[in-house]
Scaffold this motif. Sequence first.
Motif, short mmCIF file in Angstrom:
data_model
loop_
_atom_site.label_atom_id
_atom_site.label_comp_id
_atom_site.label_asym_id
_atom_site.label_seq_id
_atom_site.Cartn_x
_atom_site.Cartn_y
_atom_site.Cartn_z
N UNK A 1 24.58 -1.05 38.83
CA UNK A 1 25.56 -1.97 38.84
C UNK A 1 26.77 -1.97 39.96
N UNK A 2 27.26 -2.95 40.13
CA UNK A 2 28.55 -2.97 41.05
C UNK A 2 29.70 -3.46 40.27
N UNK A 3 30.92 -2.56 39.95
CA UNK A 3 31.80 -2.78 39.13
C UNK A 3 33.27 -2.89 39.65
N UNK A 4 34.15 -4.00 39.36
CA UNK A 4 35.47 -3.72 40.00
C UNK A 4 36.25 -2.67 39.31
N UNK A 5 37.14 -2.11 39.76
CA UNK A 5 38.25 -1.27 39.46
C UNK A 5 39.39 -2.17 39.19
N UNK A 6 39.69 -2.32 37.61
CA UNK A 6 41.01 -3.10 37.45
C UNK A 6 42.19 -2.36 36.94
N UNK A 7 43.29 -2.58 37.24
CA UNK A 7 44.41 -2.17 36.85
C UNK A 7 44.87 -3.10 35.43
N UNK B 1 29.81 4.06 46.30
CA UNK B 1 30.71 4.47 45.23
C UNK B 1 32.29 4.62 45.84
N UNK B 2 32.23 4.87 47.18
CA UNK B 2 33.36 4.78 48.06
C UNK B 2 34.33 3.56 47.96
N UNK B 3 33.34 2.60 48.40
CA UNK B 3 33.96 1.21 48.59
C UNK B 3 32.50 0.00 48.52
N UNK B 4 32.18 -0.18 47.43
CA UNK B 4 30.95 -1.10 47.54
C UNK B 4 31.16 -2.32 47.86
N UNK B 5 32.46 -3.13 47.83
CA UNK B 5 32.81 -4.50 48.02
C UNK B 5 32.71 -4.61 49.52
N UNK B 6 33.39 -3.69 50.53
CA UNK B 6 33.69 -3.79 51.85
C UNK B 6 32.52 -3.23 52.71
N UNK C 1 20.98 9.45 49.05
CA UNK C 1 22.26 9.89 48.65
C UNK C 1 23.52 9.49 49.50
N UNK C 2 23.38 8.92 50.87
CA UNK C 2 24.33 8.73 51.56
C UNK C 2 24.83 7.29 51.21
N UNK C 3 23.48 6.49 50.87
CA UNK C 3 23.91 5.04 50.55
C UNK C 3 24.69 5.15 49.10
N UNK C 4 24.45 6.02 48.21
CA UNK C 4 25.08 6.27 47.06
C UNK C 4 26.67 6.40 47.33
N UNK C 5 26.70 7.42 48.05
CA UNK C 5 28.26 7.86 48.55
C UNK C 5 29.00 6.77 49.20
N UNK D 1 17.89 0.44 42.15
CA UNK D 1 18.35 -0.57 41.29
C UNK D 1 17.17 -0.80 40.27
N UNK D 2 15.96 -0.86 41.02
CA UNK D 2 14.53 -0.95 40.06
C UNK D 2 14.43 0.17 39.31
N UNK D 3 14.58 1.57 39.77
CA UNK D 3 14.62 2.65 38.92
C UNK D 3 15.76 2.86 38.13
N UNK D 4 16.77 2.10 37.99
CA UNK D 4 17.96 2.46 37.16
C UNK D 4 18.66 3.46 37.60
#
Length: 251
Positions: A54-60, A17-22, A10-14, A47-50
């Motif tokens: 994915x890791x997606x960029x937020x685009x304006x 979600x906050x900033x996967x890139x950095x 759960x902490x990994x997901x948090x 990832x294996x369990x779905x």
Amino acid sequence: MGYRLDEIDRRIIYHLMRNARDTSAPQIADEVSVSPGTIRNRIQQMEDHGIITGFHAAIDFERTDGRLTNLYTCTADVPDREALAKRIFDISGVVNVRELMSGQGNLQVKAVGTDTNDLARISRELTDHGLQIVEESLIQNEISHPYHPFGPDEGQGRLELTDFMSLSGDAEVVEFVVDEGAPIAGRTLEEAGKEGLIETELLVISIERGDTMLTPKGETRVQPDDVITVFSRGGVSKDLLTGFTADPVEE
């Protein structure tokens, strides 16, 4: 078999979600007191369990040549909804499709167009696929944040108990991280048992160390930051875990 999230997951997901890139595995590992290898292993498992898809960029898109982002609320026949959701991804400009558990307006389609004429073209193609457009809205702005219940509690220090599951009767399974200064750290399970660090009521059922899941044996030596899962038929009280923690375990 389903994947059961524990506090480390759960902490990994948090943090992702906050900033996967950095956010790096060592950064998360330091916050939850496990090794970076454990973090990488958990991410791969999710990832294996779905769970992590994915890791997606937020685009304006408005800042990219003034493109327009539109949200189409559509209705699809329930038996065809899932198939339609996949097919409309072929429409140029569609960037997200969300299936809703409702009758009317059970598909939301997010699309980006170069101008209003392009958005009208997307509308026609959605209709051609058999969707009924209930509503169209231009998206002015989007904000998001991570799911707070998966984040660290305010003022929380070192993570100790990572998961807790009650079974039938009084039986319980508890997963936790071994502290650096825990009495059991550096001892084999056999030595810990002889010294009374592992109570007779406790059964060590798994040890996760970095990317490796160990099968506990008498000669298995416990190390700091090991993620240990124990089982007790009579329940796991804080007194039973004193050998695994440097400080008293809080209930």
